[in-house]
Design an enzyme around this catalytic site. Structure first.
Site, PDB file in Angstrom:
ATOM      1  N   ASN A 159       0.843   7.261   2.969  1.00  0.00           N
ATOM      2  CA  ASN A 159       1.588   6.330   3.823  1.00  0.00           C
ATOM      3  C   ASN A 159       3.066   6.667   3.880  1.00  0.00           C
ATOM      4  O   ASN A 159       3.873   5.868   4.334  1.00  0.00           O
ATOM      5  CB  ASN A 159       1.387   4.886   3.347  1.00  0.00           C
ATOM      6  CG  ASN A 159       0.008   4.369   3.705  1.00  0.00           C
ATOM      7  OD1 ASN A 159      -0.649   4.895   4.592  1.00  0.00           O
ATOM      8  ND2 ASN A 159      -0.441   3.357   3.006  1.00  0.00           N
ATOM      9  N   ASP A 209       0.830  -1.205   0.000  1.00  0.00           N
ATOM     10  CA  ASP A 209       0.000   0.000   0.000  1.00  0.00           C
ATOM     11  C   ASP A 209       0.869   1.261   0.000  1.00  0.00           C
ATOM     12  O   ASP A 209       0.687   2.159   0.815  1.00  0.00           O
ATOM     13  CB  ASP A 209      -0.930  -0.021   1.227  1.00  0.00           C
ATOM     14  CG  ASP A 209      -2.093   0.951   1.103  1.00  0.00           C
ATOM     15  OD1 ASP A 209      -2.436   1.333  -0.040  1.00  0.00           O
ATOM     16  OD2 ASP A 209      -2.651   1.336   2.143  1.00  0.00           O
ATOM     17  N   LYS A 213       1.700   4.683  -1.032  1.00  0.00           N
ATOM     18  CA  LYS A 213       0.969   5.833  -1.575  1.00  0.00           C
ATOM     19  C   LYS A 213       1.362   7.058  -0.758  1.00  0.00           C
ATOM     20  O   LYS A 213       1.917   6.930   0.345  1.00  0.00           O
ATOM     21  CB  LYS A 213      -0.545   5.600  -1.514  1.00  0.00           C
ATOM     22  CG  LYS A 213      -1.086   5.383  -0.102  1.00  0.00           C
ATOM     23  CD  LYS A 213      -2.560   5.026  -0.140  1.00  0.00           C
ATOM     24  CE  LYS A 213      -3.093   4.810   1.278  1.00  0.00           C
ATOM     25  NZ  LYS A 213      -4.478   4.354   1.268  1.00  0.00           N
TER      26      LYS A 213
END
Length: 163
Positions: free
Chosen positions: A157, A152, A154
């Site tokens: 994050n 994840d 992105k």
């Protein structure tokens, strides 16, 4: 002024004596992150809690705990250290089932996410963008070399530390 949510108050009660919750920092599909004070060590930490509906699912709970334990084994300047992984009773559901808070405690990084930075002030200058992407790539390569794939990646994050 907003009042703390029932979930915040229940988590605070469950962690009393160890951590003092201060406020919510953010939330996503796999958890809510709170700023807290480690009472014993007198330092700020971030606590990520698996959402209650997922904590009831043994597969989701096991995956969350497994990933946190794997990440806790990483030591890299651009990966936030994890200090504790745990579960504590959260009380009983409406149906009388015991529920649990599933969480991990990590270092608190003062700053903002790359996503917040872009939304509030626009794109990074090229030199800053190059530095951030180099640091992210370095951290991802380190984790990948230890068999961990971050699924994840992105802007929301990626933390940009103040200073």
């Amino acid at each position: 002024m907003t009042h703390p949510s029932p979930e915040f108050l229940d988590l605070q009660a469950a962690l009393a004596g160890e951590y003092s919750l201060q406020r919510e920092l953010g939330r996503g599909g796999m958890g809510v992150v709170y700023l807290a004070r480690d009472v014993q060590l007198d330092r700020d930490v971030a606590i990520k809690v698996l959402p209650t509906h997922l904590a009831r699912d043994p597969e989701a709970r096991d995956r969350f705990l497994r990933e946190a334990r794997l990440a806790a084994g990483l030591s890299h300047p651009h990966i936030v250290p994890i200090h504790r992984v745990g579960e504590v009773p959260a009380g009983r559901s409406d149906r009388g089932e015991e529920s649990r808070f599933v969480f991990f405690v990590m270092s608190y990084v003062e700053g903002e996410t790359l996503g917040e930075r872009i939304r509030t002030r626009g794109p990074l200058p090229p030199a800053d963008a190059t530095r951030v992407m180099r640091e992210v790539a370095w951290a991802l390569a380190y984790a990948h070399g230890r068999g961990i794939v971050h699924r994840d990646v992105k802007p929301d994050n990626i933390l940009l530390e103040v200073g």
